[in-house]
Design a protein around this motif. Sequence first.
Motif, PDB file in Angstrom:
ATOM      1  N   ALA A  88       0.833  -1.201   0.000  1.00 52.00           N
ATOM      2  CA  ALA A  88       0.000   0.000   0.000  1.00 52.00           C
ATOM      3  C   ALA A  88       0.870   1.254   0.000  1.00 52.00           C
ATOM      4  O   ALA A  88       0.626   2.199  -0.749  1.00 52.00           O
ATOM      5  N   GLU A 129       2.388   1.755  -3.375  1.00 44.81           N
ATOM      6  CA  GLU A 129       1.436   2.175  -4.392  1.00 44.81           C
ATOM      7  C   GLU A 129       1.023   3.629  -4.229  1.00 44.81           C
ATOM      8  O   GLU A 129       0.832   4.323  -5.209  1.00 44.81           O
ATOM      9  N   ASN A 130       0.828   4.059  -2.991  1.00 44.49           N
ATOM     10  CA  ASN A 130       0.323   5.410  -2.773  1.00 44.49           C
ATOM     11  C   ASN A 130       0.482   5.809  -1.304  1.00 44.49           C
ATOM     12  O   ASN A 130      -0.311   5.437  -0.461  1.00 44.49           O
ATOM     13  N   LEU A 181       0.090   8.662   0.194  1.00 43.58           N
ATOM     14  CA  LEU A 181      -0.980   9.532   0.682  1.00 43.58           C
ATOM     15  C   LEU A 181      -2.180   8.700   1.127  1.00 43.58           C
ATOM     16  O   LEU A 181      -2.697   8.837   2.241  1.00 43.58           O
ATOM     17  N   ALA A 182      -2.605   7.808   0.224  1.00 44.14           N
ATOM     18  CA  ALA A 182      -3.778   6.985   0.516  1.00 44.14           C
ATOM     19  C   ALA A 182      -3.492   6.025   1.665  1.00 44.14           C
ATOM     20  O   ALA A 182      -4.360   5.764   2.494  1.00 44.14           O
ATOM     21  N   ALA A 183      -2.258   5.514   1.727  1.00 40.00           N
ATOM     22  CA  ALA A 183      -1.911   4.602   2.809  1.00 40.00           C
ATOM     23  C   ALA A 183      -2.030   5.312   4.160  1.00 40.00           C
ATOM     24  O   ALA A 183      -2.591   4.767   5.112  1.00 40.00           O
ATOM     25  N   ARG A 204       5.851  -0.552 -11.067  1.00 39.94           N
ATOM     26  CA  ARG A 204       5.895   0.089 -12.378  1.00 39.94           C
ATOM     27  C   ARG A 204       5.045   1.340 -12.277  1.00 39.94           C
ATOM     28  O   ARG A 204       4.213   1.444 -11.375  1.00 39.94           O
ATOM     29  N   PRO A 205       5.244   2.261 -13.185  1.00 39.31           N
ATOM     30  CA  PRO A 205       4.449   3.486 -13.090  1.00 39.31           C
ATOM     31  C   PRO A 205       2.968   3.188 -13.238  1.00 39.31           C
ATOM     32  O   PRO A 205       2.571   2.234 -13.916  1.00 39.31           O
ATOM     33  N   ALA A 206       2.146   3.988 -12.554  1.00 41.77           N
ATOM     34  CA  ALA A 206       0.711   3.783 -12.610  1.00 41.77           C
ATOM     35  C   ALA A 206       0.231   3.902 -14.051  1.00 41.77           C
ATOM     36  O   ALA A 206       0.708   4.731 -14.809  1.00 41.77           O
ATOM     37  N   ARG A 207      -0.688   3.018 -14.411  1.00 39.45           N
ATOM     38  CA  ARG A 207      -1.205   3.078 -15.764  1.00 39.45           C
ATOM     39  C   ARG A 207      -2.182   4.232 -15.905  1.00 39.45           C
ATOM     40  O   ARG A 207      -2.832   4.615 -14.942  1.00 39.45           O
ATOM     41  N   ARG A 229      -5.706   5.908 -16.779  1.00 38.72           N
ATOM     42  CA  ARG A 229      -7.045   5.360 -16.580  1.00 38.72           C
ATOM     43  C   ARG A 229      -7.523   4.693 -17.848  1.00 38.72           C
ATOM     44  O   ARG A 229      -7.281   5.166 -18.944  1.00 38.72           O
ATOM     45  N   THR A 230      -8.217   3.591 -17.651  1.00 34.61           N
ATOM     46  CA  THR A 230      -8.605   2.818 -18.820  1.00 34.61           C
ATOM     47  C   THR A 230      -9.855   3.381 -19.468  1.00 34.61           C
ATOM     48  O   THR A 230     -10.071   3.199 -20.649  1.00 34.61           O
ATOM     49  N   ARG A 231     -10.688   4.030 -18.697  1.00 38.90           N
ATOM     50  CA  ARG A 231     -11.894   4.603 -19.298  1.00 38.90           C
ATOM     51  C   ARG A 231     -12.052   6.052 -18.904  1.00 38.90           C
ATOM     52  O   ARG A 231     -11.649   6.431 -17.803  1.00 38.90           O
ATOM     53  N   PHE A 272      -2.920  16.278   6.753  1.00 43.11           N
ATOM     54  CA  PHE A 272      -1.931  16.313   5.672  1.00 43.11           C
ATOM     55  C   PHE A 272      -1.281  17.687   5.549  1.00 43.11           C
ATOM     56  O   PHE A 272      -0.181  17.820   5.023  1.00 43.11           O
ATOM     57  N   PHE A 284     -10.333  11.130  -1.308  1.00 45.22           N
ATOM     58  CA  PHE A 284      -9.609  12.154  -2.055  1.00 45.22           C
ATOM     59  C   PHE A 284     -10.403  12.562  -3.295  1.00 45.22           C
ATOM     60  O   PHE A 284     -11.019  11.727  -3.954  1.00 45.22           O
ATOM     61  N   GLN A 328      -7.300   7.988  -5.204  1.00 44.49           N
ATOM     62  CA  GLN A 328      -5.961   7.468  -4.939  1.00 44.49           C
ATOM     63  C   GLN A 328      -6.006   5.983  -4.605  1.00 44.49           C
ATOM     64  O   GLN A 328      -5.736   5.584  -3.482  1.00 44.49           O
ATOM     65  N   PHE A 336      -4.765   1.981  -4.553  1.00 46.39           N
ATOM     66  CA  PHE A 336      -3.505   1.236  -4.666  1.00 46.39           C
ATOM     67  C   PHE A 336      -3.645   0.432  -5.957  1.00 46.39           C
ATOM     68  O   PHE A 336      -4.199  -0.671  -5.952  1.00 46.39           O
ATOM     69  N   THR A 337      -3.147   0.989  -7.070  1.00 47.92           N
ATOM     70  CA  THR A 337      -3.555   0.500  -8.390  1.00 47.92           C
ATOM     71  C   THR A 337      -3.223  -0.960  -8.650  1.00 47.92           C
ATOM     72  O   THR A 337      -3.971  -1.642  -9.322  1.00 47.92           O
ATOM     73  N   GLN A 338      -2.086  -1.452  -8.116  1.00 41.28           N
ATOM     74  CA  GLN A 338      -1.695  -2.826  -8.420  1.00 41.28           C
ATOM     75  C   GLN A 338      -2.328  -3.843  -7.473  1.00 41.28           C
ATOM     76  O   GLN A 338      -2.178  -5.045  -7.655  1.00 41.28           O
ATOM     77  N   MET A 339      -3.005  -3.364  -6.437  1.00 41.46           N
ATOM     78  CA  MET A 339      -3.648  -4.289  -5.506  1.00 41.46           C
ATOM     79  C   MET A 339      -5.072  -4.565  -5.965  1.00 41.46           C
ATOM     80  O   MET A 339      -5.675  -3.746  -6.648  1.00 41.46           O
ATOM     81  N   VAL A 341      -6.730  -3.125   3.497  1.00 43.41           N
ATOM     82  CA  VAL A 341      -5.694  -2.305   4.129  1.00 43.41           C
ATOM     83  C   VAL A 341      -6.320  -1.409   5.192  1.00 43.41           C
ATOM     84  O   VAL A 341      -5.810  -1.272   6.309  1.00 43.41           O
ATOM     85  N   ARG A 377     -14.044   3.762  -8.912  1.00 45.53           N
ATOM     86  CA  ARG A 377     -12.933   4.233  -8.075  1.00 45.53           C
ATOM     87  C   ARG A 377     -13.425   5.122  -6.941  1.00 45.53           C
ATOM     88  O   ARG A 377     -12.922   5.077  -5.827  1.00 45.53           O
ATOM     89  N   ARG A 380     -12.846   2.105   1.269  1.00 44.47           N
ATOM     90  CA  ARG A 380     -11.579   2.065   2.006  1.00 44.47           C
ATOM     91  C   ARG A 380     -11.636   2.986   3.222  1.00 44.47           C
ATOM     92  O   ARG A 380     -11.132   2.656   4.299  1.00 44.47           O
TER      93      ARG A 380
END
Lengths: 330, 245
Positions: A186, A189-190, A192-194, A323-326, A328-330, B50, B82, B86, B88-91, B99, B144, B151
Amino acid sequence: MSVRRALPAVPLLLLAAGPWILPRDLVTALLFTFLLITLASNYDLLGGFLGLYNLGQASFFGLGAYVTFLLLLRVPLLAALGPAGSTVAALAGGAAAAISAVLLAYPLLRLRGAYFAVGTFALLLLLRLTVDNLPQLTGGSHGLYVSAQHYLSLRAAYLLTLSLAAASLLLNALLASSRLGMAMTAVRENELAAAAAGVDRFRVQQVAFVLGATPTGLAGAVFGLHSGYIDVSVVLGIERSLFPVIAAMIGGSGLVWGPVVGAVTLRAIDVALKNYMQLPVPAPAIYGGILVVMSLTMPKGILAGLTRAPQAAARSGSPAPPRPARPRTR
Amino acid sequence: MLEVVQICKRFGGVTALDRVSLTVAEGEIVGLIGPNGAGKTTLFHVISGFVRPDGGRLRFAGREVIGLPPHRICHLGLARTFQIVQPFTQMSVVDNVAVGCLFGRRDGRTDVRQARDAALRLLDLVELTGVSTLPAHALNLSERKRLEIARALATGPRLLCLDEAMSGLTTAELDRMVHTIRRVHAELHLAVLMVEHNVRLVTRTCPRLVVLNYGQVVADGPTETVVRDPRVVGAYLGTRSGAGA
């Protein structure tokens, strides 16, 4: 289930029998491979899970080795104890690596991205300078010797480095599906969000830093006691620090077995080039060429290239390589 | 429960927040509106730890919280989403929420499997069950935004701060989102403070509104009165004699 879980133990037991069945030079080659596996998976604990690229992994290797040697040389009681003394000194070397990681986390983990990489590399250079310039304490450029009673036999060193490599792998594998591993992913990945989800970013990274430093420190101690001699270029060498990074990246960063594949590949190329081929150009040139081609054809590492990592990672619960964030897909 | 008292924040020469005061009571649902650049998001950053304010006091759940890092404020029971999502894109989606279940409170869950079960229940609440095994980068914007909410809820908040949970959604998605927020508010008995751009939606969802303009609170009260307040109308449409009437 339990049979499947026990499967990795079979090759491990076979490997453990190595010193009794394999020729001596192969045993030595494997010992160095185990050392590289240990350092590479320790490196990847931060590099793969957290996206923190530690270019100073050898600092802990050197610390472990130097603390072990200095204790044996300066503390008469330990010297008198013989092998038991070496054991205590080696454990103290590992502890020294752990404690320094706890403390170094405070300045180093203020840094992000490339700055962290440069900061850890600077730490290695700083240690090299310090050791070089304190000859009364560290032997300076002459290095340090321990007496023969403390030497580790090839067999003992082999088994110890094999255990360290296996323990490092097990640590990464357990982390991949653990609470701490989730926090680490987490944070990678981010941040801030973590933080917003209640994850203490610094504490998580600090724990990872210590976990990644301790086996490396012990490996340094074992390596030193096996060779009987250490100096800056051997235990605090630049390549000692960079090869684990290369091994992790070539093999597949963020995957438990990635550093293993990478380390074995690197060592195999190295041994083959230096020992078995009559080369018209210096070996490092060929070596570098091979690495360039491999990273161009398999940018995420051999293992990821072979298994299509994202799916495999999702199934086993281990994180995919950073890897860098992709977009957005849509 | 949340007391914001005379909070100030300057960025260089810009005063983003100018002696802002507001309170949110237990279980209340409050809308925070204002034109672009009014300071809404900055206020959220301050409340969630923050951004450190230059002056003023901030109390949450009976504690002074200025200076606490964001994860500690989260542990006290204040969760936020947010504006720019934001994940966790790969999770996976379920792990994104897990989390929060694992780390959102001091006495949080320690078992990953239990946390995933709890996360699935929350995904059900925000209607994301169908995509729980996908990696978060595969979600569209509407999903999202829902994931952000799940979350945040996973941390077990007493106050949920939503930063533009509805911006960028289609009309159909908006109605579903309003429904979800109402449902979350009703089922989990928590207070909600929501920043929103769309005045029509906010008046439908929130019985009480606070209006920010140029970093100052220009109105605070029941929604019907606030939307008729000439200063609020002025903030949005401008007045003949300048802002603030």
